[in-house]
Design an enzyme around this catalytic site. Structure first.
Site, PDB file in Angstrom:
ATOM      1  N   CYS A  57     -45.623  87.695 -38.398  1.00 48.06           N
ATOM      2  CA  CYS A  57     -44.040  88.636 -38.455  1.00 48.06           C
ATOM      3  C   CYS A  57     -43.917  88.255 -40.074  1.00 48.06           C
ATOM      4  O   CYS A  57     -43.941  86.340 -41.018  1.00 48.06           O
ATOM      5  CB  CYS A  57     -42.579  87.782 -37.528  1.00 48.06           C
ATOM      6  SG  CYS A  57     -41.458  88.049 -37.836  1.00 48.06           S
ATOM      7  N   GLN A 100     -45.293  84.734 -26.105  1.00 46.92           N
ATOM      8  CA  GLN A 100     -45.595  84.454 -27.588  1.00 46.92           C
ATOM      9  C   GLN A 100     -44.518  83.801 -28.285  1.00 46.92           C
ATOM     10  O   GLN A 100     -43.411  83.755 -28.349  1.00 46.92           O
ATOM     11  CB  GLN A 100     -45.752  85.985 -28.636  1.00 46.92           C
ATOM     12  CG  GLN A 100     -45.999  85.479 -30.151  1.00 46.92           C
ATOM     13  CD  GLN A 100     -45.575  87.138 -30.232  1.00 46.92           C
ATOM     14  OE1 GLN A 100     -44.453  87.261 -31.011  1.00 46.92           O
ATOM     15  NE2 GLN A 100     -46.772  87.734 -31.744  1.00 46.92           N
ATOM     16  N   ASN A 125     -54.341  96.453 -34.036  1.00 51.19           N
ATOM     17  CA  ASN A 125     -52.794  96.828 -33.644  1.00 51.19           C
ATOM     18  C   ASN A 125     -52.512  97.499 -35.182  1.00 51.19           C
ATOM     19  O   ASN A 125     -53.239  97.391 -36.148  1.00 51.19           O
ATOM     20  CB  ASN A 125     -52.086  95.700 -33.739  1.00 51.19           C
ATOM     21  CG  ASN A 125     -50.370  95.347 -33.691  1.00 51.19           C
ATOM     22  OD1 ASN A 125     -49.971  95.102 -34.728  1.00 51.19           O
ATOM     23  ND2 ASN A 125     -50.567  96.795 -32.957  1.00 51.19           N
ATOM     24  N   GLY A 148     -49.858 101.549 -35.706  1.00 49.19           N
ATOM     25  CA  GLY A 148     -50.282 103.283 -35.782  1.00 49.19           C
ATOM     26  C   GLY A 148     -50.865 103.201 -34.535  1.00 49.19           C
ATOM     27  O   GLY A 148     -51.251 104.312 -34.716  1.00 49.19           O
ATOM     28  N   HIS A 192     -53.361  93.221 -36.827  1.00 49.87           N
ATOM     29  CA  HIS A 192     -52.327  93.683 -37.116  1.00 49.87           C
ATOM     30  C   HIS A 192     -52.914  94.723 -38.507  1.00 49.87           C
ATOM     31  O   HIS A 192     -52.862  93.548 -39.540  1.00 49.87           O
ATOM     32  CB  HIS A 192     -50.210  93.430 -37.236  1.00 49.87           C
ATOM     33  CG  HIS A 192     -49.638  94.528 -38.168  1.00 49.87           C
ATOM     34  ND1 HIS A 192     -48.863  94.296 -38.563  1.00 49.87           N
ATOM     35  CD2 HIS A 192     -49.919  95.933 -38.484  1.00 49.87           C
ATOM     36  CE1 HIS A 192     -47.779  95.490 -38.443  1.00 49.87           C
ATOM     37  NE2 HIS A 192     -48.954  96.574 -38.866  1.00 49.87           N
ATOM     38  N   MET A 246     -41.241  92.634 -27.984  1.00 53.50           N
ATOM     39  CA  MET A 246     -40.858  92.811 -29.870  1.00 53.50           C
ATOM     40  C   MET A 246     -39.383  92.146 -29.970  1.00 53.50           C
ATOM     41  O   MET A 246     -38.711  93.012 -29.010  1.00 53.50           O
ATOM     42  CB  MET A 246     -40.950  94.307 -29.898  1.00 53.50           C
ATOM     43  CG  MET A 246     -42.267  95.207 -30.800  1.00 53.50           C
ATOM     44  SD  MET A 246     -42.539  96.862 -31.429  1.00 53.50           S
ATOM     45  CE  MET A 246     -42.193  97.452 -29.188  1.00 53.50           C
TER      46      MET A 246
HETATM   47  C1  LIG Z   1     -38.136  95.892 -33.162  1.00 53.62           C
HETATM   48  C2  LIG Z   1     -38.937  95.456 -33.795  1.00 53.62           C
HETATM   49  C3  LIG Z   1     -39.559  93.823 -33.169  1.00 53.62           C
HETATM   50  C4  LIG Z   1     -40.571  93.558 -33.485  1.00 53.62           C
HETATM   51  N1  LIG Z   1     -41.394  92.114 -32.516  1.00 53.62           N
HETATM   52  C5  LIG Z   1     -42.086  91.118 -32.818  1.00 53.62           C
HETATM   53  C6  LIG Z   1     -42.658  90.667 -32.134  1.00 53.62           C
HETATM   54  O1  LIG Z   1     -41.390  89.530 -31.897  1.00 53.62           O
HETATM   55  N2  LIG Z   1     -43.755  90.173 -32.638  1.00 53.62           N
HETATM   56  C7  LIG Z   1     -44.838  90.324 -33.005  1.00 53.62           C
HETATM   57  O2  LIG Z   1     -45.825  89.582 -32.690  1.00 53.62           O
HETATM   58  N3  LIG Z   1     -44.707  91.763 -33.302  1.00 53.62           N
HETATM   59  C8  LIG Z   1     -43.151  92.222 -33.301  1.00 53.62           C
HETATM   60  N4  LIG Z   1     -43.151  93.575 -34.021  1.00 53.62           N
HETATM   61  C9  LIG Z   1     -43.980  93.974 -34.490  1.00 53.62           C
HETATM   62  C10 LIG Z   1     -45.076  94.493 -33.891  1.00 53.62           C
HETATM   63  O3  LIG Z   1     -45.255  93.700 -31.939  1.00 53.62           O
HETATM   64  C11 LIG Z   1     -46.454  95.312 -33.869  1.00 53.62           C
HETATM   65  O4  LIG Z   1     -47.112  94.746 -34.689  1.00 53.62           O
HETATM   66  C12 LIG Z   1     -46.160  96.485 -35.076  1.00 53.62           C
HETATM   67  O5  LIG Z   1     -45.086  97.407 -34.606  1.00 53.62           O
HETATM   68  C13 LIG Z   1     -47.353  96.740 -35.301  1.00 53.62           C
HETATM   69  O6  LIG Z   1     -47.948  98.488 -34.151  1.00 53.62           O
HETATM   70  P1  LIG Z   1     -47.283  99.501 -34.461  1.00 53.62           P
HETATM   71  O7  LIG Z   1     -47.390 100.118 -35.179  1.00 53.62           O
HETATM   72  O8  LIG Z   1     -48.666  99.470 -32.424  1.00 53.62           O
HETATM   73  O9  LIG Z   1     -46.172  99.679 -33.463  1.00 53.62           O
HETATM   74  C14 LIG Z   1     -42.458  94.178 -33.822  1.00 53.62           C
HETATM   75  C15 LIG Z   1     -42.052  95.591 -34.527  1.00 53.62           C
HETATM   76  C16 LIG Z   1     -40.594  95.940 -33.967  1.00 53.62           C
HETATM   77  C17 LIG Z   1     -40.344  97.437 -34.375  1.00 53.62           C
END
Ligand SMILES: Cc1cc2nc3c(=O)[nH]c(=O)nc-3n(C[C@H](O)[C@H](O)[C@H](O)COP(=O)(O)O)c2cc1C
Length: 324
Positions: free
Chosen positions: A83, A53, A194, A196, A154, A1
């Site tokens: 993204c 990634q 992916n 939530g 996602h 992330m």
């Molecule tokens: C601060 C932040 C940075 C993120 N950066 C990336 C990233 O670099 N690559 C990516 O695929 N997803 C990124 N995401 C999205 C997360 O990987 C994920 O898809 C999204 O938060 C939903 O999953 P969750 O509900 O488990 O958090 C980022 C999320 C956050 C909060």
């Protein structure tokens, strides 16, 4: 992330979850080709299995970066098609690539040909408010034809106008049922869910609902011990092997297990805070969690304790020392 995780964070996550597959934050092809590749690609052997990634859309650049991933020993290359940030859209990659499935397929094919490594794609289930299943089905179909076998989904749309990246992780509704439909249409592919998933129970239920795997984002960072619960839920042990298996780690054990890494990195010039900052949520939900966070957020405490800062903070919350 992006802005959150790095190699030190992954080292922490690996201690908590020995079997999870770890992913780097998105690294752009530009950063690798024109910046400092060591900064982005160096990692600890213990981080494996580990995926890089990539963010990018130029076929030749993706192939060149994939070769770097191979040279650096990564186990998988993942292409970001999820993204939604404006900066990423300006670079013509991330979620907006879902509108150009053939370009994604060309990139996937080029990376496969260049390396032989598994190439996976992380994507949303639609763009804007359009919720037709046909859109994501055609995207997956085109990319699968190029040789991608694992899709990390996602399960919400990306709204490319009017929402911040943060809102794009909250506002578009989750539609996890799309996973089952994709699986039915593409039986040779694997779909990782992916979005939530915040508990071991939720992760296990996602697998029972038909996902081939789960990817965990925010909770893994903010409450890292959740990864231990996920590990226990996702890899339940046959009863007769239970006795021989190490107990699920607790937060204190994790702090102790991380200490040799803190010392080794310090010897290479990495300040303890660079590692400790990823550990602020380690005691989430446990007695002393706020005190732990407060101690480690205090620059004077961290400076005085140096490499011992996490052990000292743990002593404080265990009642073994006065709060300083
Ligand atoms: C601060 C932040 C940075 C993120 N950066 C990336 C990233 O670099 N690559 C990516 O695929 N997803 C990124 N995401 C999205 C997360 O990987 C994920 O898809 C999204 O938060 C939903 O999953 P969750 O509900 O488990 O958090 C980022 C999320 C956050 C909060």
């Amino acid at each position: 992330m992006l802005d959150w995780t790095d190699r030190h964070c992954r080292r922490l996550h690996r201690i908590i979850s020995p079997r999870a597959r770890l992913y780097t934050e998105m690294v752009t092809t530009g950063a690798l080709l024109h910046g400092d590749p060591h900064r982005h690609l160096d990692h600890d052997a213990a981080e494996h299995p580990l995926a890089l990634q990539l963010g990018g859309s130029e076929t030749a650049d993706l192939a060149a970066c994939a070769r770097m991933a191979l040279d650096w020993g990564y186990d998988e290359i993942n292409l970001n098609c999820g993204c939604p940030s404006e900066r990423v859209q300006r670079g013509a990659f991330g979620a907006c690539l879902m509108a150009e499935p053939q370009l994604v397929a060309d990139g996937v094919r080029a990376m496969l040909d260049a390396t032989g490594l598994p190439v996976t794609v992380k994507h949303r289930i639609g763009l804007g408010r359009e919720e037709s299943f046909g859109f994501v089905r055609d995207f997956v179909g085109t990319v699968a034809q190029a040789g991608c076998r694992v899709f990390i989904v996602h399960t919400r749309n990306a709204w490319l106008q009017g929402l911040s990246p943060r809102e794009n992780r909250e506002v578009p509704p989750l539609r996890p049922e799309v996973i089952g439909r994709l699986r039915a249409d593409f039986p040779d592919c694997h779909f990782v869910r992916n979005g939530g998933l915040a508990t071991g129970e939720a992760a296990a239920a996602a697998l029972q609902d038909g996902a081939d795997g789960v990817m965990i984002g925010r909770v893994a960072y903010q409450q890292p011990m959740t990864l231990a619960a996920m590990e226990a839920a996702l890899w339940p042990l046959p009863p007769d092997t239970e006795a021989e298996t190490p107990a699920r780690p607790d937060a204190l054990t994790v702090v102790q297990a991380l200490q040799p890494y803190v010392e080794a990195q310090h010897a290479r010039g990495v300040p303890p805070w660079a590692i400790a900052r990823h550990c602020l949520g380690l005691f989430h939900g446990l007695p002393g969690a706020r005190r732990w966070r407060r101690q480690l957020s205090d620059p004077a405490f961290v400076k005085a304790a140096g490499t011992q800062c996490m052990l000292r903070a743990a002593e404080v919350i265990q009642g073994g020392a006065e709060e300083r």
